[in-house]
Enzyme design. Structure first.
Site, PDB file in Angstrom:
ATOM      1  N   LYS B  96       0.881  -1.167   0.000  1.00  0.00           N
ATOM      2  CA  LYS B  96       0.000   0.000   0.000  1.00  0.00           C
ATOM      3  C   LYS B  96       0.919   1.217   0.000  1.00  0.00           C
ATOM      4  O   LYS B  96       1.637   1.470   0.969  1.00  0.00           O
ATOM      5  CB  LYS B  96      -0.909   0.001   1.232  1.00  0.00           C
ATOM      6  CG  LYS B  96      -1.810   1.233   1.243  1.00  0.00           C
ATOM      7  CD  LYS B  96      -2.677   1.330   2.483  1.00  0.00           C
ATOM      8  CE  LYS B  96      -3.209   2.757   2.569  1.00  0.00           C
ATOM      9  NZ  LYS B  96      -3.854   3.046   3.845  1.00  0.00           N
ATOM     10  N   GLY B 157      -8.538   9.566   8.524  1.00  0.00           N
ATOM     11  CA  GLY B 157      -8.857   9.759   9.936  1.00  0.00           C
ATOM     12  C   GLY B 157      -9.900  10.833  10.204  1.00  0.00           C
ATOM     13  O   GLY B 157     -10.234  11.090  11.351  1.00  0.00           O
TER      14      GLY B 157
END
Ligand code: FAD
Lengths: 392, 263
Positions: B96, B157
């Protein structure tokens, strides 16, 4: 109590147990691979915050219950010590920068949720029937800590929390143990404590006393922290780094926690304008010294709380790995689990050693002396809990 | 069943491993989420090297595919080095790819991202690049050989949900043959359902599960939400009807209805 108890590991819980068992009438001996200063123990690194409510942000309610009881036990323990130990109960102030207000909301909601769903409220109420958590606006923040910059317009105050000076405590426990004439063998590296017995590295270099100690005992209490990893497979280390600074321009009265989405920090005042700035929480057992990245995170955040930290001197950086079980809860591992009828393990104090050690010590004593154990604490006694069994 | 980089998977939820209150809660939550792929941060949870092995053992015991990430890297060079370390340590060519352009929002740097993706694909990696919802960046990533692109719904987030639905819809429409996984910004199960209804292939989550009061149940909620969204998408939605102007003649309407209207 007429037992002879050998305690392996003279860190925080080992020292406390040695003293308490001695005072309960047991004959006690301590073994540790370190010197009596205990520089390699996690306790030597710890910040010594006693924050049962603030810890609810990420911990289970049982930690708060153990912590609340321990907070009232500390003064009694300190009275038994021959040297003064800095201890105060001025509460904790939790802050966030304006752009991180969501963190403050999340903090409050987690603490509230666990307070309400903990099933141990009676305990909390017994200690204080007043509120345990207050919202603060700017004037009330300034009333608590006059020097904080005006950017902090919101905060949370947890009045029933405290702190203890970790190094003074270790020293005072050492003196108390010495004055009680409890034998304390240093430089003894115990590789393994299991149903196969006690494995000691280079035993031949050591006195006959140690050999005798390990031949006849009623109980061995394994308090080696992360040093028990070989025997407790589920144990892991969680790296924590912190700094000790001397900041003549900073006057803060109580521990401050600064919320941040990635780098939350705390500032814990010590005597003589000294402050602990900590701490990182990294899932690693790496013991190398403080990294530059972590130092930058800790120090830059501290400077935003009080610009006076820019002129502080860095006295020490400390690193250790907190001993933790998979559920991050303490574990009193009973003989049924250790495989030997005489061995008890006390471990997994994680980031809560100072917060909960007095109550943990009481529970261990209660077990040895066959006294009743509080219902809420039953779950930390392990007889072979399948929840902890992880395939390796 | 669907295919992700050559692996057959049932679940369309990918789960992060950071931020959970304890490894045990992480484990219970990942089991409840039914995720078959978990992300691991190399920088801070390093196995064998630097002794991060306990946490790593814990992740291995979950028996899931591991997708290491390059979180914390700020240049393509740094990301490439970390990716190469990850390949050795985790024994996988999946990576990733995160290259941070802004430290506070963690917004990706698209230029460095494309550079790093190109180099890593040449080096044999299966690259999962984390990017914004910008079509051109996504297109460039596909041009350098990415078969998977992971756009955000909102900054990482933040839990804001889909801040630019049109941009995400455009990505889906214009890149029909690319595996598109929404990574970051999801806060509620309904957000995940929404992107799955738009036809995205999967969703990657961490904070939205780990930072809640009851991560295990939230994981269960997301598993259901993602499955619902996907089933809905595959079933084909009924067209929306404009009820304001009747499209059918009123000739056949019974007289008592007409009366009711005229009253
Ligand atoms: C950065 C940091 C900040 C912290 N802050 C706080 C805080 O604010 N509040 C709080 O409550 N807690 C805090 N803690 C946690 C606290 O320090 C620990 O929970 C506590 O010290 C654990 O106590 P222990 O006695 O189990 O282990 P330790 O204190 O580590 O003691 C273990 C002892 O065993 C000995 N030993 C190990 N292996 C062997 C061996 N093979 N043979 C012989 N002896 C051995 C060691 O030498 C040591 O003396 C913090 C920890 C860290 C790292």
């Amino acid at each position: 109590m007429s037992y002879h108890v050998v305690i392996i590991g003279a860190g925080l819980i080992g020292r406390l147990l040695a003293l308490e068992l001695h005072l309960a009438g047991a004959s006690v001996a301590l073994l540790d691979r370190d010197s009596k200063e205990g520089k390699h123990s996690c306790a030597y690194t710890g910040a010594g915050m006693l924050a049962p409510y603030a810890e609810l942000e990420i911990s289970e309610p049982i930690i708060a219950a153990l912590g609340i009881e321990s907070l009232s036990l500390w003064p009694q323990i300190l009275k038994k010590l021959p040297q003064p130990v800095f201890f105060q109960e001025e509460g904790t102030l939790v802050l966030a920068h304006p752009q991180d207000q969501a963190e403050l909301i999340r903090f409050k909601s987690s603490v509230q949720f666990r307070l309400e769903n903990g099933g141990w409220q009676k305990l909390a109420i017994a200690r204080s029937d007043t509120n345990v958590m207050f919202d603060c606006n700017q004037p009330s923040i300034i009333a608590l800590e006059a020097e904080l910059p005006r950017i902090f317009t919101n905060g949370i105050y947890l009045p029933n929390e405290g702190q203890i000076d970790n190094k003074q405590l270790l020293e005072a426990l050492r003196t108390a143990i010495e004055q009680a004439n409890i034998p304390w063998h240093t430089d003894i590296d115990i590789a393994s404590v299991s149903n196969r017995g006690v494995e000691c590295k280079h035993l031949r270099h050591h006195s006959k006393n140690v050999v005798a100690e390990l031949k006849s005992y009623d109980f061995i209490i394994d308090c080696r922290g992360l040093g028990s990893k070989k025997d407790i497979a589920q144990l892991r280390g969680v790296r924590g780094e912190l700094l000790l600074v001397e900041a003549p321009d900073v006057r803060l009265k109580r521990p401050i926690r600064l919320m941040h989405p990635r780098h939350p920090i705390y500032i814990v005042p010590r005597e003589n304008n000294r402050f602990i700035i900590g701490a990182t929480t990294i899932e690693s057992e790496d013991m190398r010294p403080l990294t530059v990245q972590s130092a930058l995170e800790l120090l830059s955040a501290a400077c935003t709380v009080h610009p006076g930290f820019a002129e502080a001197s860095i006295l020490e950086s400390r690193v250790n790995c907190r001993p933790a079980m998979p559920n991050n809860l303490p574990a009193i591992i009973l003989p049924e689990y250790t495989g030997s009828p005489k061995i008890i393990g006390v471990n997994g104090l994680y980031r809560h050693g100072f917060l909960i050690a007095p109550k943990i010590a009481n529970l261990v004593l209660a077990y040895i002396m066959n006294k009743p154990i509080d219902d809420y604490a039953q779950s930390i006694f392990h007889k072979g809990d399948p929840v902890l069994a992880i395939s390796h | 069943m669907w295919q992700l980089a050559g692996k057959s998977l049932n679940s369309r939820l990918l789960c992060g491993t950071a931020l959970f209150p304890s490894p045990q809660i992480m484990r219970q939550s990942i089991i409840a989420s039914r995720a078959e792929v978990v992300t691991v941060s190399l920088r801070r949870q390093t196995p064998s090297k630097n002794g991060g092995s306990s946490f790593w053992d814990f992740i291995k015991s979950l028996n899931v595919h591991v997708l290491p990430n390059t979180a914390g890297c700020r240049t393509s060079k740094e990301a490439i080095t970390v990716a190469q370390m990850a390949r050795e340590l985790f024994n996988t060519n999946w990576i990733k790819l995160e290259v941070t352009g802004d430290d506070y929002t963690l917004q990706p740097d698209p230029f460095a991202l494309v550079d790093a993706a190109k180099a890593l694909i040449t080096d044999g990696f299966e690259v999962f690049p984390y990017t914004t919802s910008d079509l051109i960046v996504a297109q460039k990533l596909v041009d350098v050989g990415c078969k998977i692109v992971m756009p955000w719904a909102a900054p990482i987030g933040s839990g804001q949900g889909i801040i630019d639905p049109r941009a995400l819809q455009t990505l889906r429409t214009r890149l029909p043959n690319t595996t598109l996984i929404v990574d970051a910004g999801i806060g509620k199960p309904s957000h995940a359902t929404q992107v799955m209804e738009m036809g995205f292939d999967a969703v990657l989550l961490t904070s939205a599960i780990a930072l809640t009061n009851d991560p295990e149940n939230m994981a269960r909620a997301f598993a259901g939400a993602i499955e619902s969204g996907r089933l809905g998408f595959e079933s084909g939605f009924m067209p929306e009807r404009n009820m304001a102007s009747p499209s059918t003649p009123t000739i056949g309407t019974p007289f008592w209805h007409k009366e009711a209207i005229s009253k």
